[in-house]
Write a protein that holds these residues in place. Structure first.
Motif, PDB file in Angstrom:
ATOM      1  N   THR A   1       0.877  -1.143   0.106  1.00  0.00           N
ATOM      2  CA  THR A   1       0.094  -0.136   0.070  1.00  0.00           C
ATOM      3  C   THR A   1       0.865   1.242  -0.002  1.00  0.00           C
ATOM      4  N   ALA A   2       1.856   1.432   0.794  1.00  0.00           N
ATOM      5  CA  ALA A   2       2.709   2.600   0.988  1.00  0.00           C
ATOM      6  C   ALA A   2       3.397   2.733  -0.339  1.00  0.00           C
ATOM      7  N   GLN A   3       3.832   1.723  -1.235  1.00  0.00           N
ATOM      8  CA  GLN A   3       4.463   1.683  -2.186  1.00  0.00           C
ATOM      9  C   GLN A   3       3.668   2.177  -3.206  1.00  0.00           C
ATOM     10  N   ARG A   4       2.459   1.680  -3.442  1.00  0.00           N
ATOM     11  CA  ARG A   4       1.670   2.146  -4.511  1.00  0.00           C
ATOM     12  C   ARG A   4       1.199   3.543  -3.968  1.00  0.00           C
ATOM     13  N   THR A   5       1.030   4.014  -3.058  1.00  0.00           N
ATOM     14  CA  THR A   5       0.600   5.454  -2.560  1.00  0.00           C
ATOM     15  C   THR A   5       1.664   6.508  -2.840  1.00  0.00           C
ATOM     16  N   ARG A   6       3.107   6.114  -2.925  1.00  0.00           N
ATOM     17  CA  ARG A   6       4.078   7.052  -3.148  1.00  0.00           C
ATOM     18  C   ARG A   6       4.206   7.081  -4.701  1.00  0.00           C
ATOM     19  N   GLN A   7       3.928   5.999  -5.515  1.00  0.00           N
ATOM     20  CA  GLN A   7       3.705   6.049  -6.932  1.00  0.00           C
ATOM     21  C   GLN A   7       2.907   7.072  -7.573  1.00  0.00           C
ATOM     22  N   ARG A   8       1.615   7.587  -6.938  1.00  0.00           N
ATOM     23  CA  ARG A   8       0.785   8.319  -7.371  1.00  0.00           C
ATOM     24  C   ARG A   8       0.924   9.518  -7.282  1.00  0.00           C
ATOM     25  N   PRO A   9       1.342  10.247  -8.870  1.00  0.00           N
ATOM     26  CA  PRO A   9       1.550  11.471  -8.746  1.00  0.00           C
ATOM     27  C   PRO A   9       0.590  12.382  -8.457  1.00  0.00           C
ATOM     28  N   LEU A  10      -0.805  12.144  -8.666  1.00  0.00           N
ATOM     29  CA  LEU A  10      -2.022  12.713  -8.712  1.00  0.00           C
ATOM     30  C   LEU A  10      -3.111  12.149  -7.602  1.00  0.00           C
ATOM     31  N   ALA A  11      -3.961  12.942  -6.741  1.00  0.00           N
ATOM     32  CA  ALA A  11      -4.839  12.546  -5.940  1.00  0.00           C
ATOM     33  C   ALA A  11      -5.899  12.353  -6.602  1.00  0.00           C
ATOM     34  N   TYR A  12      -6.455  11.188  -6.740  1.00  0.00           N
ATOM     35  CA  TYR A  12      -7.651  11.030  -7.684  1.00  0.00           C
ATOM     36  C   TYR A  12      -8.825  11.545  -7.238  1.00  0.00           C
ATOM     37  N   ALA A  13      -9.090  11.784  -5.926  1.00  0.00           N
ATOM     38  CA  ALA A  13     -10.459  12.407  -5.590  1.00  0.00           C
ATOM     39  C   ALA A  13     -10.472  13.943  -6.024  1.00  0.00           C
ATOM     40  N   LEU A  14      -9.448  14.509  -6.215  1.00  0.00           N
ATOM     41  CA  LEU A  14      -9.455  15.754  -6.702  1.00  0.00           C
ATOM     42  C   LEU A  14     -10.044  16.017  -8.073  1.00  0.00           C
ATOM     43  N   PRO A  15      -9.764  15.187  -9.125  1.00  0.00           N
ATOM     44  CA  PRO A  15     -10.670  15.131 -10.362  1.00  0.00           C
ATOM     45  C   PRO A  15     -12.002  14.787 -10.207  1.00  0.00           C
ATOM     46  N   VAL A  16     -11.989  13.960  -9.229  1.00  0.00           N
ATOM     47  CA  VAL A  16     -13.381  13.671  -8.785  1.00  0.00           C
ATOM     48  C   VAL A  16     -14.245  14.561  -8.325  1.00  0.00           C
ATOM     49  N   ALA A  17     -13.857  15.231  -7.572  1.00  0.00           N
ATOM     50  CA  ALA A  17     -14.396  16.478  -6.911  1.00  0.00           C
ATOM     51  C   ALA A  17     -14.843  17.515  -8.062  1.00  0.00           C
ATOM     52  N   VAL A  18     -13.955  17.837  -8.858  1.00  0.00           N
ATOM     53  CA  VAL A  18     -14.312  18.801  -9.771  1.00  0.00           C
ATOM     54  C   VAL A  18     -15.216  18.293 -11.049  1.00  0.00           C
ATOM     55  N   SER A  19     -15.075  17.121 -11.206  1.00  0.00           N
ATOM     56  CA  SER A  19     -16.018  16.494 -12.257  1.00  0.00           C
ATOM     57  C   SER A  19     -17.333  16.335 -11.713  1.00  0.00           C
ATOM     58  N   THR A  20     -17.568  15.991 -10.171  1.00  0.00           N
ATOM     59  CA  THR A  20     -18.817  16.097  -9.383  1.00  0.00           C
ATOM     60  C   THR A  20     -19.591  17.477  -9.493  1.00  0.00           C
ATOM     61  N   CYS A  21     -18.527  18.398  -9.161  1.00  0.00           N
ATOM     62  CA  CYS A  21     -19.456  19.587  -9.374  1.00  0.00           C
ATOM     63  C   CYS A  21     -19.812  19.781 -10.713  1.00  0.00           C
TER      64      CYS A  21
END
Length: 183
Positions: free
Chosen positions: A151-171
């Motif tokens: 989990t820690a390895q996968r978290t470090r590999q993510r350059p973008l927090a996906y919840a941010l585009p989800v929030a924008v798209s939701t709005c």
């Protein structure tokens, strides 16, 4: 437009997605303490306001959001919190709007990642951009999917927090529904 249940739903969904985005940007996690109650509240809300058809609407939205992101998570394309985020969001939005949010957030994420890639390419060169965005970092130690190291390895590999585009798209999807379709 004057339906109070619509405005309750919008308030809950916007608050939820903005909170999830803030937490995901700061910690790279969308916690269960946020997603599970919002999921349950979506089921209850739609059951109380729409009876069995409302429950079906919420369950269908959950299945849409959770199912799509579960497949992506299984192939290494996101985090478990992202799966639960889209499931909880789906319980509020229903299947069609959840699919629209997913498609919109995917386009936003791809666009942001392209900008980040080309900025890194221009600033640091091809080798650094390739290393940062295309090569899997691996310590050489095999870890199981449930292992905290995985989990820690996968978290470090993510350059973008996906919840941010989800929030924008939701709005955007909610605004579209209210402005064009009247809810």
């Amino acid at each position: 437009m004057n339906d109070p249940t619509l405005w309750v739903m919008i308030l809950v969904v916007v608050s939820f997605t903005l909170t999830a985005a803030t937490l995901d940007v700061r910690t790279r996690k969308v916690p269960n303490w946020l997603t599970v109650p919002v999921f349950a509240a979506g089921l209850i809300f739609h059951t109380l306001t729409g009876g069995l058809s409302g429950l079906g609407f919420a369950a269908g939205g959950f299945a849409t959001g959770f199912g799509i992101l579960l497949v992506l998570w299984l192939i290494g394309g996101g985090g478990g919190g992202d799966v639960k985020l889209m499931g909880a969001l789906g319980a509020w939005l229903g299947p069609a709007a959840t699919l629209a949010v997913f498609l919109g957030s995917t386009l936003i994420a791809i666009s942001v990642m392209m900008v980040l890639f080309f900025a890194t390419l221009a600033q640091s060169g091809y080798a650094q951009a390739r290393r940062r965005y295309f090569l899997r970092r691996n310590s050489g130690v095999a870890v199981a999917a449930g292992d905290p190291a995985y989990t820690a390895q996968r978290t470090r590999q993510r350059p973008l927090a996906y919840a941010l585009p989800v929030a924008v798209s939701t709005c955007v999807v909610l605004a579209w529904q209210v402005l064009v379709h009247g809810g």
